[in-house]
Design an enzyme around this catalytic site. Structure first.
Site, short mmCIF file in Angstrom:
data_model
loop_
_atom_site.label_atom_id
_atom_site.label_comp_id
_atom_site.label_asym_id
_atom_site.label_seq_id
_atom_site.Cartn_x
_atom_site.Cartn_y
_atom_site.Cartn_z
N ASN A 95 0.71 -1.19 0.07
CA ASN A 95 0.07 -0.05 0.02
C ASN A 95 0.91 1.23 0.00
OD1 ASN A 95 -2.42 1.61 0.20
ND2 ASN A 95 -3.34 -0.01 0.85
N ARG A 96 0.27 2.61 0.25
CA ARG A 96 0.81 3.71 0.11
C ARG A 96 1.53 4.27 1.41
NH1 ARG A 96 -3.38 3.06 -2.99
NH2 ARG A 96 -3.24 3.72 -5.34
N HIS A 121 3.64 0.06 -2.88
CA HIS A 121 3.90 -1.56 -2.88
C HIS A 121 5.52 -1.65 -3.01
CE1 HIS A 121 -0.20 -2.32 -2.77
NE2 HIS A 121 -0.66 -2.25 -4.11
N HIS A 192 -0.95 -9.90 -3.55
CA HIS A 192 -1.95 -8.96 -4.34
C HIS A 192 -2.64 -9.85 -5.41
CE1 HIS A 192 -2.99 -5.42 -6.33
NE2 HIS A 192 -2.47 -4.55 -5.42
N THR A 193 -3.06 -11.02 -5.05
CA THR A 193 -3.85 -11.89 -6.08
C THR A 193 -5.25 -11.00 -6.43
OG1 THR A 193 -2.92 -13.98 -5.43
CG2 THR A 193 -5.01 -14.04 -6.63
N TYR A 194 -5.62 -10.92 -7.79
CA TYR A 194 -6.70 -10.65 -8.40
C TYR A 194 -7.74 -11.88 -8.50
CZ TYR A 194 -4.91 -6.24 -9.43
OH TYR A 194 -4.27 -4.64 -9.81
N ASP A 264 -11.59 1.04 -3.42
CA ASP A 264 -9.98 0.86 -3.35
C ASP A 264 -9.44 1.57 -1.71
OD1 ASP A 264 -7.51 0.21 -3.72
OD2 ASP A 264 -7.10 1.91 -5.13
N GLN A 303 -7.44 -4.49 2.61
CA GLN A 303 -7.77 -3.50 1.42
C GLN A 303 -8.65 -4.45 0.48
OE1 GLN A 303 -6.16 -0.64 1.34
NE2 GLN A 303 -6.84 0.30 -0.78
N GLU A 331 -6.24 -7.84 0.09
CA GLU A 331 -5.21 -7.74 0.52
C GLU A 331 -5.22 -7.43 2.26
OE1 GLU A 331 -2.96 -4.83 -2.12
OE2 GLU A 331 -5.36 -4.88 -2.67
#
Length: 366
Positions: A95-96, A121, A192-194, A264, A303, A331
């Site tokens: 994340n940020r 990330h 970070h799997t979609y 998000d 997330q 996440e």
């Protein structure tokens, strides 16, 4: 262990078909590892980014499909436009971090900025873009290790990391994270799997029914940096305490949805157990296939991202385009920008301590 940028890779040998390996110019090897349990669920993971490339599981009728977005060969992961981080381990800080800066004991550290003025990330060459050492621990267990050296992407301290994937016969993909450091440093690792429970490339995920075990979020500014507040979800489009379709409220006029172009955001999980225990974080049900996924974690946040930045430019493993909102991420994590938010749970790892956390994704059908 060598760091490996995507520049200079050769061969682009197919990873999914044939389980081949490809060598970089500095002779690191990229390999694919396949885990398969007694009910036929199959998970494939490469040591490039410790990345989950495929999750194949059954629907209610026993039909198998790959529900993880990704690519057929390593070149896709190295050269992807839009930087989607499909399936990878992200860090040193997932994340940020605002403006790529934080302070520890009076010393300011400046990180690489790769998301406007912010750090995302792990930076320009995060853990998703390095070759990890790999060890097959058991038939359905593989451990990936990496030494992030002092100064990488601006972070202090030599950080030794191990991420172990285990596929159980109970249809659980367990991810165990372990890290140690020789200097105080922020650590926040996640996968970070979609997912698309209809199958990768099978349209959008707006009909998936999501439950988040969370009564609050950490709202963000226009740069998706938390404001520092904890905001109740009741009466807002962010209320997933009872399962509802992801698309139900996504079009509601709401400033937070406008900032994220949809969902998000970080949700503050309700912790039913003691620290260090797995608690239910989320469930997702896909009505047309019956696939059902549960997420358990020790982390304080999750997330939820619904693929708002997927633009239709990417093609997946079956050759189908990944449309806008064609996948979602869950996440498990500490909150974004925690090093600059003293009211948030700390992410600072100290020498002599261990960063140790587990997340489980459980798959079934109903």
């Amino acid at each position: 262990m060598k760091r490996c940028m995507f520049v200079g890779m050769v061969g682009a040998v197919g990873l999914i078909a044939g389980c081949a390996s490809v060598k970089t110019v500095d002779f690191d090897e990229i390999k694919l590892y396949t885990l398969k349990n007694k009910v036929g669920t199959t998970v494939k993971i490469t040591n490039y980014g410790a990345t989950v490339t495929s999750i194949i599981c059954a629907d209610r009728d026993g039909n198998m499909a790959d529900i993880a977005l990704g690519y057929n060969d390593v070149s896709g992961y190295m050269n992807a436009v839009d930087k989607p981080y499909f399936g990878s381990i992200v860090g040193r800080y997932g994340n940020r971090i605002a403006k790529g800066k934080f302070t520890i004991e009076g010393t300011e550290y400046e990180l690489a900025t790769n998301n406007g003025e912010n750090h995302l990330h792990g930076g320009v060459i995060g853990f998703d873009k390095v070759v990890w050492d790999a060890e097959v621990v058991d038939k359905n267990m593989v451990k990936f290790s990496y030494l992030a050296k002092d100064g990488e992407e601006g972070y202090p301290g030599n950080l030794q990391i191990a991420v172990t994937y285990t596929l159980t016969d109970d249809n659980e993909l367990q991810i165990d994270y372990l890290a140690t450091t020789d200097q105080k440093t922020p650590v926040n690792l996640t996968n970070h799997t979609y997912f698309n429970l209809k199958g990768e490339g099978e349209g959008d995920i707006l009909g998936h029914e999501l439950m988040l075990n969370a009564k609050a979020t950490t709202p963000v500014d226009s740069g998706l940096i938390p404001t520092g507040k904890i905001f109740p979800v009741s009466g807002t489009p962010f209320d997933f305490t009872t399962a509802k379709a992801i698309g139900k409220d996504i079009g509601v006029k709401d400033q937070q949805l406008e900032y994220g172009l949809g969902y998000d955001h970080n949700w503050v999980l309700d912790k039913g157990g003691k620290d260090g225990q797995l608690t239910l974080a989320a469930t997702v049900y896909e009505p047309t296939t019956g696939r059902f996924m549960e997420v358990f974690t020790e982390e304080p946040g999750i997330q939820f991202y619904c693929g708002n930045f997927l633009s239709g430019n990417l093609k997946g493993k079956a050759g189908k385009t990944y449309v806008n909102r064609g996948g979602f991420c869950l996440e498990t994590q500490h909150y974004p920008d925690s090093p600059n938010q003293p009211a948030f749970p700390s992410t600072i790892l100290k020498p002599g301590d261990k960063y140790k956390t587990t997340t489980v994704y459980r798959f079934s059908a109903k």
